[in-house]
Design a protein around this motif. Structure first.
Motif, PDB file in Angstrom:
ATOM      1  N   MET A 177      10.233   2.178  -1.427  1.00  0.00           N
ATOM      2  CA  MET A 177      10.119   1.277  -0.221  1.00  0.00           C
ATOM      3  C   MET A 177      10.503   0.009  -0.588  1.00  0.00           C
ATOM      4  O   MET A 177      10.435  -0.436  -1.738  1.00  0.00           O
ATOM      5  CB  MET A 177       8.229   1.309   0.086  1.00  0.00           C
ATOM      6  CG  MET A 177       7.983   2.457   0.638  1.00  0.00           C
ATOM      7  SD  MET A 177       8.431   3.112   2.146  1.00  0.00           S
ATOM      8  CE  MET A 177       7.559   2.226   3.100  1.00  0.00           C
ATOM      9  N   LYS A 178      11.027  -1.039   0.332  1.00  0.00           N
ATOM     10  CA  LYS A 178      11.516  -2.397  -0.156  1.00  0.00           C
ATOM     11  C   LYS A 178      10.137  -3.078  -0.500  1.00  0.00           C
ATOM     12  O   LYS A 178       9.178  -2.702  -0.181  1.00  0.00           O
ATOM     13  CB  LYS A 178      11.826  -2.935   1.320  1.00  0.00           C
ATOM     14  CG  LYS A 178      13.272  -2.401   1.852  1.00  0.00           C
ATOM     15  CD  LYS A 178      13.735  -3.311   2.893  1.00  0.00           C
ATOM     16  CE  LYS A 178      15.054  -2.499   3.578  1.00  0.00           C
ATOM     17  NZ  LYS A 178      15.172  -3.275   4.935  1.00  0.00           N
ATOM     18  N   SER A 229       4.793   8.710  12.640  1.00  0.00           N
ATOM     19  CA  SER A 229       5.143   9.347  11.426  1.00  0.00           C
ATOM     20  C   SER A 229       4.106   8.791  10.124  1.00  0.00           C
ATOM     21  O   SER A 229       3.486   7.613  10.231  1.00  0.00           O
ATOM     22  CB  SER A 229       6.604   8.682  11.164  1.00  0.00           C
ATOM     23  OG  SER A 229       7.182   9.347  11.962  1.00  0.00           O
ATOM     24  N   VAL A 230       4.401   9.474   9.045  1.00  0.00           N
ATOM     25  CA  VAL A 230       3.315   9.072   8.022  1.00  0.00           C
ATOM     26  C   VAL A 230       3.896   9.488   6.554  1.00  0.00           C
ATOM     27  O   VAL A 230       4.315  10.687   6.571  1.00  0.00           O
ATOM     28  CB  VAL A 230       1.784   9.619   7.982  1.00  0.00           C
ATOM     29  CG1 VAL A 230       1.686  11.153   8.116  1.00  0.00           C
ATOM     30  CG2 VAL A 230       0.782   8.944   7.076  1.00  0.00           C
ATOM     31  N   LEU A 231       3.825   8.583   5.488  1.00  0.00           N
ATOM     32  CA  LEU A 231       4.070   9.280   4.322  1.00  0.00           C
ATOM     33  C   LEU A 231       3.344  10.385   3.957  1.00  0.00           C
ATOM     34  O   LEU A 231       1.995  10.512   3.951  1.00  0.00           O
ATOM     35  CB  LEU A 231       4.136   8.099   3.139  1.00  0.00           C
ATOM     36  CG  LEU A 231       5.387   7.057   3.212  1.00  0.00           C
ATOM     37  CD1 LEU A 231       4.861   5.903   2.426  1.00  0.00           C
ATOM     38  CD2 LEU A 231       6.636   7.533   3.110  1.00  0.00           C
ATOM     39  N   SER A 232       3.765  11.651   3.250  1.00  0.00           N
ATOM     40  CA  SER A 232       3.066  12.672   3.203  1.00  0.00           C
ATOM     41  C   SER A 232       1.912  12.500   2.147  1.00  0.00           C
ATOM     42  O   SER A 232       1.006  13.388   2.243  1.00  0.00           O
ATOM     43  CB  SER A 232       4.142  13.893   2.558  1.00  0.00           C
ATOM     44  OG  SER A 232       5.059  14.272   3.430  1.00  0.00           O
ATOM     45  N   HIS A 276       0.907  -1.121  -0.121  1.00  0.00           N
ATOM     46  CA  HIS A 276       0.070   0.035   0.018  1.00  0.00           C
ATOM     47  C   HIS A 276       0.814   1.273  -0.029  1.00  0.00           C
ATOM     48  O   HIS A 276       0.827   2.264  -0.615  1.00  0.00           O
ATOM     49  CB  HIS A 276      -0.881  -0.031   1.049  1.00  0.00           C
ATOM     50  CG  HIS A 276      -1.638   1.061   1.419  1.00  0.00           C
ATOM     51  ND1 HIS A 276      -2.886   1.552   0.486  1.00  0.00           N
ATOM     52  CD2 HIS A 276      -1.477   2.235   2.344  1.00  0.00           C
ATOM     53  CE1 HIS A 276      -3.238   2.752   1.101  1.00  0.00           C
ATOM     54  NE2 HIS A 276      -2.483   3.131   2.095  1.00  0.00           N
ATOM     55  N   GLU A 277       1.885   1.362   0.681  1.00  0.00           N
ATOM     56  CA  GLU A 277       2.666   2.443   0.821  1.00  0.00           C
ATOM     57  C   GLU A 277       3.537   2.730  -0.400  1.00  0.00           C
ATOM     58  O   GLU A 277       3.898   3.711  -0.601  1.00  0.00           O
ATOM     59  CB  GLU A 277       3.578   2.350   2.245  1.00  0.00           C
ATOM     60  CG  GLU A 277       2.687   2.716   3.344  1.00  0.00           C
ATOM     61  CD  GLU A 277       3.573   2.741   4.617  1.00  0.00           C
ATOM     62  OE1 GLU A 277       4.750   2.415   4.691  1.00  0.00           O
ATOM     63  OE2 GLU A 277       3.089   3.472   5.627  1.00  0.00           O
ATOM     64  N   ALA A 292      -1.394  -1.074  10.891  1.00  0.00           N
ATOM     65  CA  ALA A 292      -1.617  -1.433   9.458  1.00  0.00           C
ATOM     66  C   ALA A 292      -3.061  -2.155   9.699  1.00  0.00           C
ATOM     67  O   ALA A 292      -3.229  -2.846  10.862  1.00  0.00           O
ATOM     68  CB  ALA A 292      -0.599  -2.589   9.177  1.00  0.00           C
ATOM     69  N   VAL A 293      -3.889  -1.892   8.721  1.00  0.00           N
ATOM     70  CA  VAL A 293      -5.162  -2.351   8.735  1.00  0.00           C
ATOM     71  C   VAL A 293      -5.507  -2.789   7.270  1.00  0.00           C
ATOM     72  O   VAL A 293      -5.254  -2.227   6.261  1.00  0.00           O
ATOM     73  CB  VAL A 293      -5.965  -1.317   8.988  1.00  0.00           C
ATOM     74  CG1 VAL A 293      -7.645  -1.717   9.009  1.00  0.00           C
ATOM     75  CG2 VAL A 293      -5.995  -0.687  10.562  1.00  0.00           C
TER      76      VAL A 293
END
Length: 165
Positions: A39-40, A135-138, A31-32, A102-103
């Protein structure tokens, strides 16, 4: 189908949860990657990721929480309770930190994330923490909306400029 929030239970991690946690972590990672392609790959993450979190919990306190619907994990969260501040411009202090929320895609929008955050905050308060960070990705606007509605506010904004474009 995922049940309404009132049928979701939050409990602490047990080692038998590991395989399901890895599935949830990989779903989160996929998702990210939409927001951050560096991201890996999801398959690169596994038990060693959680081993690292468990090690952090030994030195900094905290817990892994599982959101469950009919005995099936539909989400998890990780929080640490005594993270040392490493900003040289600030005084020494510790804070609590939610490192993971995570959901499953199926359970999003049903209050599961909010329930996990509530449990993280409760655990942090019980441990004596005065500050809780996340923290969160913008570009993850849905998560940002949840976190802001929960009472989180911007503290530091880190900007990035791609030099190869």
């Amino acid at each position: 189908m995922v049940a309404p929030a009132q049928q979701i239970t939050i409990r602490h991690y047990v080692p038998e949860d590991l395989d399901r946690l890895i599935e949830l972590l990989r779903e989160l990672q996929a998702h990210e990657q939409v927001f951050e392609p560096r991201m890996k790959p999801p398959e690169a993450l596994g038990a060693d990721y959680f081993d690292g979190l468990l090690d952090d919990m030994k030195s900094q306190g905290g817990a892994i929480l599982i959101a469950e619907n009919r005995s099936i994990a539909c989400g998890y969260a990780v929080y640490l309770t005594h993270v040392p501040n490493d900003d040289e411009d600030e005084i020494d202090y510790t804070y609590a930190y939610v490192s993971d929320v995570a959901v499953t895609a199926e359970a999003r929008g049903r209050g599961v994330g909010r329930m996990l955050l509530d449990a993280c905050e409760r655990g942090a308060r019980e441990a004596g923490a005065q500050v809780l960070r996340i923290s969160v990705l913008s570009q993850n606007e849905r998560a940002i909306g949840l976190y802001r509605s929960f009472g989180f506010s911007d503290r530091v904004t880190e900007l990035e400029k791609r030099l190869n474009e």
